[in-house]
Design a protein around this motif. Structure first.
Motif, PDB file in Angstrom:
ATOM      1  N   THR A  84      -4.574  -4.781  -3.798  1.00 39.47           N
ATOM      2  CA  THR A  84      -4.029  -3.629  -3.082  1.00 39.47           C
ATOM      3  C   THR A  84      -4.629  -2.317  -3.561  1.00 39.47           C
ATOM      4  O   THR A  84      -4.453  -1.283  -2.912  1.00 39.47           O
ATOM      5  CB  THR A  84      -2.496  -3.558  -3.214  1.00 39.47           C
ATOM      6  N   CYS A  87      -6.399   0.001  -1.203  1.00 36.67           N
ATOM      7  CA  CYS A  87      -5.649   0.773  -0.206  1.00 36.67           C
ATOM      8  C   CYS A  87      -5.018   2.040  -0.772  1.00 36.67           C
ATOM      9  O   CYS A  87      -4.833   3.026  -0.043  1.00 36.67           O
ATOM     10  CB  CYS A  87      -4.534  -0.080   0.395  1.00 36.67           C
ATOM     11  N   ARG A  88      -4.682   2.011  -2.053  1.00 35.83           N
ATOM     12  CA  ARG A  88      -3.965   3.125  -2.666  1.00 35.83           C
ATOM     13  C   ARG A  88      -4.129   3.042  -4.176  1.00 35.83           C
ATOM     14  O   ARG A  88      -4.131   1.940  -4.741  1.00 35.83           O
ATOM     15  CB  ARG A  88      -2.480   3.045  -2.302  1.00 35.83           C
ATOM     16  N   CYS A  91      -1.528   0.879  -6.294  1.00 34.71           N
ATOM     17  CA  CYS A  91      -0.674   0.531  -5.153  1.00 34.71           C
ATOM     18  C   CYS A  91       0.415  -0.468  -5.524  1.00 34.71           C
ATOM     19  O   CYS A  91       1.535  -0.398  -5.010  1.00 34.71           O
ATOM     20  CB  CYS A  91      -1.541  -0.018  -4.022  1.00 34.71           C
ATOM     21  N   ASP A  94       3.394   1.343  -6.590  1.00 29.99           N
ATOM     22  CA  ASP A  94       4.107   1.972  -5.471  1.00 29.99           C
ATOM     23  C   ASP A  94       4.991   0.961  -4.744  1.00 29.99           C
ATOM     24  O   ASP A  94       6.138   1.259  -4.390  1.00 29.99           O
ATOM     25  CB  ASP A  94       3.110   2.582  -4.479  1.00 29.99           C
ATOM     26  N   VAL A 198      -8.366   7.535  -3.182  1.00 34.34           N
ATOM     27  CA  VAL A 198      -8.290   6.142  -3.619  1.00 34.34           C
ATOM     28  C   VAL A 198      -9.525   5.762  -4.437  1.00 34.34           C
ATOM     29  O   VAL A 198      -9.431   5.473  -5.632  1.00 34.34           O
ATOM     30  CB  VAL A 198      -8.127   5.180  -2.413  1.00 34.34           C
ATOM     31  N   ALA A 341       2.477   1.983   2.128  1.00 37.01           N
ATOM     32  CA  ALA A 341       1.955   2.491   0.863  1.00 37.01           C
ATOM     33  C   ALA A 341       0.598   3.162   1.064  1.00 37.01           C
ATOM     34  O   ALA A 341       0.290   4.165   0.421  1.00 37.01           O
ATOM     35  CB  ALA A 341       1.840   1.354  -0.146  1.00 37.01           C
ATOM     36  N   SER A 342      -0.228   2.627   1.958  1.00 29.85           N
ATOM     37  CA  SER A 342      -1.543   3.211   2.220  1.00 29.85           C
ATOM     38  C   SER A 342      -1.414   4.628   2.759  1.00 29.85           C
ATOM     39  O   SER A 342      -2.218   5.509   2.446  1.00 29.85           O
ATOM     40  CB  SER A 342      -2.318   2.356   3.228  1.00 29.85           C
ATOM     41  N   GLY A 345       2.188   6.100  -0.191  1.00 29.94           N
ATOM     42  CA  GLY A 345       2.592   5.580  -1.480  1.00 29.94           C
ATOM     43  C   GLY A 345       3.961   4.914  -1.457  1.00 29.94           C
ATOM     44  O   GLY A 345       4.347   4.267  -0.489  1.00 29.94           O
TER      45      GLY A 345
END
Length: 393
Positions: A84, A87-88, A91, A94, A198, A341-342, A345
Protein backbone atom coordinates in the motif's frame (compact mmCIF):
# COMPACT_ATOMS: atom_id res chain seq x y z
CA UNK A 1 -9.20 17.99 2.90
CA UNK A 2 -12.91 18.68 2.60
CA UNK A 3 -14.58 15.29 2.33
CA UNK A 4 -18.15 16.60 2.38
CA UNK A 5 -18.64 16.04 -1.39
CA UNK A 6 -17.78 12.35 -1.00
CA UNK A 7 -21.16 10.66 -0.66
CA UNK A 8 -20.38 7.09 -1.68
CA UNK A 9 -17.49 4.69 -1.96
CA UNK A 10 -17.60 5.17 -5.72
CA UNK A 11 -16.74 8.85 -5.19
CA UNK A 12 -13.48 7.83 -3.52
CA UNK A 13 -12.66 5.43 -6.33
CA UNK A 14 -13.14 8.15 -8.92
CA UNK A 15 -10.92 10.53 -6.93
CA UNK A 16 -8.24 7.87 -6.45
CA UNK A 17 -8.24 7.18 -10.16
CA UNK A 18 -7.45 10.86 -10.79
CA UNK A 19 -4.86 11.03 -8.01
CA UNK A 20 -2.85 7.87 -8.59
CA UNK A 21 -0.60 7.23 -11.58
CA UNK A 22 -2.18 4.97 -14.17
CA UNK A 23 0.11 2.04 -13.34
CA UNK A 24 -0.51 2.32 -9.59
CA UNK A 25 -4.28 2.57 -9.99
CA UNK A 26 -4.16 -0.40 -12.36
CA UNK A 27 -2.30 -2.45 -9.76
CA UNK A 28 -4.92 -1.68 -7.11
CA UNK A 29 -8.02 -1.95 -9.29
CA UNK A 30 -7.01 -4.85 -11.51
CA UNK A 31 -7.60 -8.56 -11.28
CA UNK A 32 -6.05 -11.40 -13.22
CA UNK A 33 -6.29 -12.44 -16.86
CA UNK A 34 -9.75 -11.33 -18.08
CA UNK A 35 -10.90 -10.02 -14.67
CA UNK A 36 -13.89 -12.36 -14.70
CA UNK A 37 -13.85 -12.81 -10.93
CA UNK A 38 -13.49 -9.08 -10.26
CA UNK A 39 -16.58 -8.40 -12.37
CA UNK A 40 -18.48 -11.34 -10.89
CA UNK A 41 -17.81 -10.13 -7.35
CA UNK A 42 -19.79 -6.99 -8.13
CA UNK A 43 -22.46 -8.49 -10.39
CA UNK A 44 -23.48 -11.12 -7.83
CA UNK A 45 -25.20 -8.56 -5.60
CA UNK A 46 -27.72 -7.83 -8.36
CA UNK A 47 -28.94 -11.44 -8.15
CA UNK A 48 -30.45 -10.95 -4.70
CA UNK A 49 -33.23 -8.53 -3.84
CA UNK A 50 -34.66 -7.63 -0.45
CA UNK A 51 -38.07 -8.42 1.01
CA UNK A 52 -38.59 -5.68 3.62
CA UNK A 53 -41.01 -5.69 6.54
CA UNK A 54 -43.13 -2.71 7.63
CA UNK A 55 -44.39 -1.16 10.86
CA UNK A 56 -41.88 -3.09 12.96
CA UNK A 57 -40.59 -0.21 15.10
CA UNK A 58 -36.97 0.49 14.23
CA UNK A 59 -36.19 3.49 16.44
CA UNK A 60 -33.51 1.64 18.44
CA UNK A 61 -31.44 0.22 15.61
CA UNK A 62 -28.23 -1.67 16.27
CA UNK A 63 -25.63 -2.96 13.83
CA UNK A 64 -23.23 -4.19 16.53
CA UNK A 65 -21.90 -7.72 16.18
CA UNK A 66 -20.03 -9.92 18.62
CA UNK A 67 -17.05 -11.98 17.49
CA UNK A 68 -15.17 -14.11 20.05
CA UNK A 69 -16.52 -11.97 22.86
CA UNK A 70 -15.50 -8.66 21.27
CA UNK A 71 -18.27 -6.23 20.37
CA UNK A 72 -17.79 -4.39 17.08
CA UNK A 73 -20.06 -1.39 16.40
CA UNK A 74 -20.54 -2.45 12.78
CA UNK A 75 -20.03 -5.73 10.87
CA UNK A 76 -17.28 -4.17 8.74
CA UNK A 77 -13.48 -4.35 8.81
CA UNK A 78 -10.55 -3.52 6.56
CA UNK A 79 -9.10 -6.45 4.62
CA UNK A 80 -5.37 -7.11 4.26
CA UNK A 81 -3.72 -5.37 1.31
CA UNK A 82 -0.07 -5.49 0.34
CA UNK A 83 2.29 -2.85 -1.04
CA UNK A 84 0.00 0.00 0.00
CA UNK A 85 3.03 2.30 0.22
CA UNK A 86 2.61 2.90 -3.51
CA UNK A 87 -0.66 4.70 -2.78
CA UNK A 88 0.11 6.76 0.32
CA UNK A 89 3.06 7.45 2.60
CA UNK A 90 2.87 4.91 5.48
CA UNK A 91 -0.53 3.87 4.19
CA UNK A 92 -0.76 0.77 6.39
CA UNK A 93 -0.72 3.05 9.44
CA UNK A 94 -3.50 5.21 7.99
CA UNK A 95 -5.68 2.15 7.43
CA UNK A 96 -4.99 0.86 10.93
CA UNK A 97 -5.79 4.23 12.51
CA UNK A 98 -9.03 4.57 10.54
CA UNK A 99 -10.28 1.15 11.66
CA UNK A 100 -9.06 1.33 15.23
CA UNK A 101 -10.53 4.79 15.82
CA UNK A 102 -13.93 3.37 14.93
CA UNK A 103 -13.55 0.19 16.94
CA UNK A 104 -13.42 -2.00 13.84
CA UNK A 105 -11.01 -4.81 12.90
CA UNK A 106 -8.05 -4.19 10.63
CA UNK A 107 -6.03 -7.02 9.09
CA UNK A 108 -2.40 -6.15 8.38
CA UNK A 109 -1.05 -7.86 5.28
CA UNK A 110 2.20 -9.79 5.48
CA UNK A 111 3.14 -7.87 2.32
CA UNK A 112 2.76 -4.52 4.12
CA UNK A 113 5.37 -1.78 4.38
CA UNK A 114 4.98 -0.42 7.94
CA UNK A 115 6.46 -2.63 10.64
CA UNK A 116 3.79 -4.53 12.54
CA UNK A 117 5.54 -3.58 15.79
CA UNK A 118 4.96 0.11 15.00
CA UNK A 119 1.29 -0.49 14.29
CA UNK A 120 0.86 -2.61 17.41
CA UNK A 121 2.45 0.11 19.54
CA UNK A 122 -0.09 2.66 18.30
CA UNK A 123 -2.95 2.26 17.35
CA UNK A 124 -2.61 -1.47 18.14
CA UNK A 125 -5.17 -4.23 17.81
CA UNK A 126 -4.26 -5.34 14.28
CA UNK A 127 -4.89 -8.85 13.04
CA UNK A 128 -2.03 -10.30 11.00
CA UNK A 129 -2.47 -12.04 7.65
CA UNK A 130 0.37 -14.27 6.55
CA UNK A 131 1.50 -15.68 3.21
CA UNK A 132 3.09 -18.73 4.76
CA UNK A 133 5.56 -21.26 3.36
CA UNK A 134 5.29 -24.95 4.13
CA UNK A 135 8.41 -24.76 6.31
CA UNK A 136 7.73 -25.35 10.00
CA UNK A 137 11.03 -23.90 11.17
CA UNK A 138 10.39 -20.61 9.39
CA UNK A 139 6.75 -20.65 10.47
CA UNK A 140 7.75 -21.01 14.09
CA UNK A 141 10.10 -18.02 13.85
CA UNK A 142 7.34 -15.91 12.26
CA UNK A 143 4.90 -16.94 14.98
CA UNK A 144 7.39 -15.96 17.68
CA UNK A 145 7.65 -12.49 16.16
CA UNK A 146 3.86 -12.15 16.11
CA UNK A 147 3.64 -13.20 19.74
CA UNK A 148 6.26 -10.65 20.75
CA UNK A 149 4.19 -7.99 18.97
CA UNK A 150 1.06 -9.04 20.89
CA UNK A 151 -0.89 -10.08 17.80
CA UNK A 152 -4.10 -11.80 18.91
CA UNK A 153 -5.57 -12.97 15.59
CA UNK A 154 -3.58 -14.82 12.94
CA UNK A 155 -5.08 -15.08 9.44
CA UNK A 156 -3.48 -17.61 7.09
CA UNK A 157 -4.07 -17.15 3.37
CA UNK A 158 -4.89 -20.41 1.62
CA UNK A 159 -5.28 -19.36 -2.01
CA UNK A 160 -1.82 -18.14 -3.09
CA UNK A 161 0.32 -21.25 -3.65
CA UNK A 162 1.70 -19.67 -6.84
CA UNK A 163 1.73 -16.23 -8.43
CA UNK A 164 -1.39 -15.22 -10.33
CA UNK A 165 -1.29 -14.18 -13.98
CA UNK A 166 -1.77 -10.41 -13.58
CA UNK A 167 -1.33 -9.40 -17.19
CA UNK A 168 -2.62 -5.87 -16.60
CA UNK A 169 0.35 -5.10 -14.33
CA UNK A 170 2.80 -6.38 -16.92
CA UNK A 171 1.14 -4.28 -19.61
CA UNK A 172 1.39 -1.22 -17.37
CA UNK A 173 5.04 -1.94 -16.66
CA UNK A 174 4.31 -2.31 -12.95
CA UNK A 175 5.50 -5.53 -11.36
CA UNK A 176 6.76 -6.75 -7.99
CA UNK A 177 9.74 -6.67 -7.59
CA UNK A 178 9.34 -3.08 -8.80
CA UNK A 179 11.45 -2.12 -11.79
CA UNK A 180 11.79 1.63 -12.52
CA UNK A 181 11.37 2.71 -16.14
CA UNK A 182 11.04 5.91 -18.16
CA UNK A 183 7.40 5.03 -18.76
CA UNK A 184 6.69 4.88 -15.03
CA UNK A 185 8.65 8.07 -14.46
CA UNK A 186 6.49 9.92 -17.00
CA UNK A 187 3.36 8.43 -15.41
CA UNK A 188 4.46 9.84 -12.05
CA UNK A 189 5.31 13.25 -13.50
CA UNK A 190 1.78 13.51 -14.86
CA UNK A 191 0.52 13.09 -11.28
CA UNK A 192 2.58 15.64 -9.35
CA UNK A 193 0.66 15.39 -6.07
CA UNK A 194 1.44 11.67 -5.94
CA UNK A 195 5.07 12.21 -6.98
CA UNK A 196 5.65 14.76 -4.21
CA UNK A 197 3.34 13.43 -1.49
CA UNK A 198 3.98 9.71 -1.92
CA UNK A 199 7.00 8.83 -4.04
CA UNK A 200 9.48 11.55 -3.03
CA UNK A 201 8.22 11.76 0.56
CA UNK A 202 8.67 8.03 1.03
CA UNK A 203 12.18 8.05 -0.41
CA UNK A 204 13.15 11.06 1.68
CA UNK A 205 11.71 9.79 4.96
CA UNK A 206 12.13 5.99 4.79
CA UNK A 207 13.97 5.11 1.61
CA UNK A 208 12.66 2.48 -0.79
CA UNK A 209 9.63 0.72 0.76
CA UNK A 210 10.38 -2.71 2.16
CA UNK A 211 8.38 -5.82 2.92
CA UNK A 212 8.72 -5.40 6.66
CA UNK A 213 6.27 -8.09 7.80
CA UNK A 214 6.55 -10.94 5.34
CA UNK A 215 9.06 -12.95 7.33
CA UNK A 216 10.45 -13.39 10.83
CA UNK A 217 12.75 -10.43 10.13
CA UNK A 218 12.26 -7.27 8.04
CA UNK A 219 12.28 -8.28 4.39
CA UNK A 220 13.81 -6.76 1.27
CA UNK A 221 12.96 -3.59 -0.61
CA UNK A 222 10.10 -3.83 -3.09
CA UNK A 223 12.73 -3.54 -5.85
CA UNK A 224 14.50 -6.74 -4.79
CA UNK A 225 13.70 -10.41 -5.03
CA UNK A 226 13.99 -12.09 -1.61
CA UNK A 227 16.41 -14.98 -1.26
CA UNK A 228 13.62 -17.55 -0.95
CA UNK A 229 11.36 -15.83 -3.49
CA UNK A 230 8.10 -14.10 -2.70
CA UNK A 231 6.17 -17.35 -2.86
CA UNK A 232 8.93 -19.78 -2.01
CA UNK A 233 7.46 -22.86 -0.39
CA UNK A 234 3.84 -21.71 -0.39
CA UNK A 235 2.88 -24.58 -2.65
CA UNK A 236 3.94 -26.95 0.15
CA UNK A 237 1.44 -25.54 2.68
CA UNK A 238 -1.30 -28.04 3.65
CA UNK A 239 -3.97 -28.59 6.28
CA UNK A 240 -1.37 -30.52 8.26
CA UNK A 241 0.50 -27.27 8.71
CA UNK A 242 -2.72 -25.66 9.93
CA UNK A 243 -3.14 -28.37 12.57
CA UNK A 244 0.48 -27.85 13.60
CA UNK A 245 -0.14 -24.09 13.80
CA UNK A 246 -3.24 -24.70 15.88
CA UNK A 247 -1.11 -26.44 18.48
CA UNK A 248 1.51 -23.68 18.36
CA UNK A 249 -0.65 -20.53 18.14
CA UNK A 250 -2.46 -19.53 21.36
CA UNK A 251 -4.66 -16.84 19.81
CA UNK A 252 -7.45 -16.94 17.27
CA UNK A 253 -6.59 -18.76 14.04
CA UNK A 254 -8.45 -17.93 10.82
CA UNK A 255 -8.13 -19.32 7.29
CA UNK A 256 -8.68 -16.87 4.45
CA UNK A 257 -9.61 -17.91 0.92
CA UNK A 258 -12.17 -20.61 1.70
CA UNK A 259 -14.62 -21.13 -1.18
CA UNK A 260 -15.63 -24.80 -0.87
CA UNK A 261 -17.91 -26.23 1.86
CA UNK A 262 -15.57 -29.20 2.21
CA UNK A 263 -12.69 -26.91 3.16
CA UNK A 264 -14.90 -25.13 5.68
CA UNK A 265 -15.72 -28.49 7.28
CA UNK A 266 -12.01 -29.31 7.49
CA UNK A 267 -11.34 -25.93 9.10
CA UNK A 268 -13.89 -26.69 11.81
CA UNK A 269 -12.53 -30.18 12.43
CA UNK A 270 -8.96 -28.92 12.70
CA UNK A 271 -9.86 -26.31 15.30
CA UNK A 272 -9.83 -23.10 13.31
CA UNK A 273 -11.68 -20.21 14.96
CA UNK A 274 -13.20 -18.78 11.76
CA UNK A 275 -12.84 -18.70 7.99
CA UNK A 276 -12.91 -15.82 5.54
CA UNK A 277 -14.86 -16.66 2.39
CA UNK A 278 -12.86 -14.99 -0.35
CA UNK A 279 -11.60 -15.31 -3.91
CA UNK A 280 -8.81 -12.85 -3.12
CA UNK A 281 -10.69 -9.93 -4.62
CA UNK A 282 -10.51 -11.60 -8.03
CA UNK A 283 -6.72 -11.35 -7.95
CA UNK A 284 -5.81 -15.05 -8.00
CA UNK A 285 -7.83 -17.67 -9.94
CA UNK A 286 -9.77 -15.90 -12.68
CA UNK A 287 -13.20 -17.42 -13.16
CA UNK A 288 -13.52 -18.34 -9.48
CA UNK A 289 -17.11 -17.97 -8.27
CA UNK A 290 -18.00 -14.84 -6.31
CA UNK A 291 -17.45 -15.08 -2.58
CA UNK A 292 -21.08 -14.15 -1.87
CA UNK A 293 -22.26 -17.06 -4.04
CA UNK A 294 -20.04 -19.44 -2.08
CA UNK A 295 -21.33 -18.23 1.29
CA UNK A 296 -24.65 -20.15 1.54
CA UNK A 297 -23.04 -23.53 0.89
CA UNK A 298 -20.32 -22.84 3.43
CA UNK A 299 -22.87 -21.64 5.99
CA UNK A 300 -24.75 -24.93 5.61
CA UNK A 301 -21.55 -26.90 6.19
CA UNK A 302 -20.42 -25.40 9.51
CA UNK A 303 -21.94 -25.24 13.01
CA UNK A 304 -24.40 -22.41 13.60
CA UNK A 305 -22.09 -20.54 15.97
CA UNK A 306 -18.95 -20.84 13.80
CA UNK A 307 -17.96 -17.31 12.66
CA UNK A 308 -18.01 -16.77 8.91
CA UNK A 309 -16.34 -13.72 7.43
CA UNK A 310 -16.23 -12.58 3.84
CA UNK A 311 -14.65 -10.14 1.41
CA UNK A 312 -14.91 -9.43 -2.29
CA UNK A 313 -16.69 -6.64 -4.15
CA UNK A 314 -18.53 -4.93 -1.27
CA UNK A 315 -19.31 -1.31 -2.12
CA UNK A 316 -22.64 -0.52 -0.41
CA UNK A 317 -24.31 -1.01 2.92
CA UNK A 318 -26.91 -3.11 1.12
CA UNK A 319 -24.09 -5.42 -0.05
CA UNK A 320 -23.02 -5.90 3.56
CA UNK A 321 -26.59 -6.62 4.67
CA UNK A 322 -27.02 -9.29 1.99
CA UNK A 323 -23.92 -11.06 3.25
CA UNK A 324 -25.10 -10.83 6.86
CA UNK A 325 -28.51 -12.21 5.87
CA UNK A 326 -26.73 -15.18 4.27
CA UNK A 327 -24.75 -15.90 7.43
CA UNK A 328 -21.63 -13.69 7.48
CA UNK A 329 -20.57 -12.23 10.83
CA UNK A 330 -18.02 -9.75 9.46
CA UNK A 331 -17.52 -8.21 6.02
CA UNK A 332 -14.06 -6.97 5.05
CA UNK A 333 -13.51 -4.27 2.45
CA UNK A 334 -10.23 -3.79 0.62
CA UNK A 335 -10.00 -1.52 -2.38
CA UNK A 336 -12.54 1.09 -1.15
CA UNK A 337 -10.56 1.67 2.06
CA UNK A 338 -7.38 1.97 0.02
CA UNK A 339 -9.04 4.46 -2.33
CA UNK A 340 -10.07 6.50 0.72
CA UNK A 341 -6.55 6.42 2.14
CA UNK A 342 -5.08 7.33 -1.26
CA UNK A 343 -7.23 10.45 -1.37
CA UNK A 344 -7.08 11.62 2.24
CA UNK A 345 -5.09 9.24 4.46
CA UNK A 346 -6.68 7.97 7.67
CA UNK A 347 -9.42 10.57 7.34
CA UNK A 348 -10.35 9.29 3.90
CA UNK A 349 -10.33 5.63 4.90
CA UNK A 350 -12.36 6.54 7.96
CA UNK A 351 -14.92 8.36 5.84
CA UNK A 352 -15.31 5.20 3.76
CA UNK A 353 -16.11 3.25 6.92
CA UNK A 354 -18.48 5.98 8.10
CA UNK A 355 -20.39 5.93 4.81
CA UNK A 356 -20.88 2.19 5.07
CA UNK A 357 -22.03 2.48 8.69
CA UNK A 358 -24.56 5.15 7.74
CA UNK A 359 -25.84 3.13 4.79
CA UNK A 360 -26.20 0.02 6.95
CA UNK A 361 -28.14 1.98 9.57
CA UNK A 362 -30.48 3.54 7.04
CA UNK A 363 -31.10 0.31 5.19
CA UNK A 364 -31.74 -1.67 8.36
CA UNK A 365 -34.56 0.77 9.06
CA UNK A 366 -35.91 0.45 5.53
CA UNK A 367 -35.77 -3.34 5.81
CA UNK A 368 -37.79 -3.20 9.02
CA UNK A 369 -35.01 -4.92 10.96
CA UNK A 370 -34.06 -3.20 14.21
CA UNK A 371 -31.13 -5.42 15.14
CA UNK A 372 -28.66 -6.69 12.56
CA UNK A 373 -28.28 -9.95 14.51
CA UNK A 374 -31.90 -10.74 13.62
CA UNK A 375 -31.25 -10.33 9.90
CA UNK A 376 -31.67 -13.59 7.98
CA UNK A 377 -32.77 -14.99 4.63
CA UNK A 378 -36.40 -14.12 5.40
CA UNK A 379 -35.48 -10.57 4.39
CA UNK A 380 -34.40 -11.71 0.90
CA UNK A 381 -36.56 -12.26 -2.19
CA UNK A 382 -37.48 -15.98 -1.87
CA UNK A 383 -37.63 -16.59 -5.63
CA UNK A 384 -34.18 -15.12 -6.22
CA UNK A 385 -32.88 -16.82 -3.07
CA UNK A 386 -33.92 -20.31 -4.25
CA UNK A 387 -32.09 -19.75 -7.49
CA UNK A 388 -29.11 -18.28 -5.67
CA UNK A 389 -28.53 -21.11 -3.22
CA UNK A 390 -29.43 -23.84 -5.71
CA UNK A 391 -31.63 -25.86 -3.37
CA UNK A 392 -35.14 -25.67 -1.84
CA UNK A 393 -35.55 -23.35 1.11
Amino acid sequence: MNLTPFLSLADFEAAARRTLPHAVYGYVFGGTEDSLSVKANRAVFDRLGFRPRGLTGVANRSQSVNVWGTEYPSPVGIAPMGVTAICRYRCDMDLAVAARSRGLPYVLSGASNVALEDIQENPGGAWYQGYFPGDKQRLERIVQRLLRANVQVLVVTSDTPVAANRENNQRNGFTIPFRPSWRLLLDGMLHPSWSCGVFLKTLRQDGIPRFLNLYEEPGPAITAEPEQGFRGGRDLLTWEHMSWLRDLWPGKLVVKGIMHPGDAEIAVKRGMDAVIVSNHGGRQLDGAMPALAALPGIKAAVPEDFPLMIDGGFRRGTDVLKAVALGARLVFIGRPALYGASVAGAEGAGKVLDILRQEIDRNLALLGCENINELNTDYLDPVQLRSFIGRPL
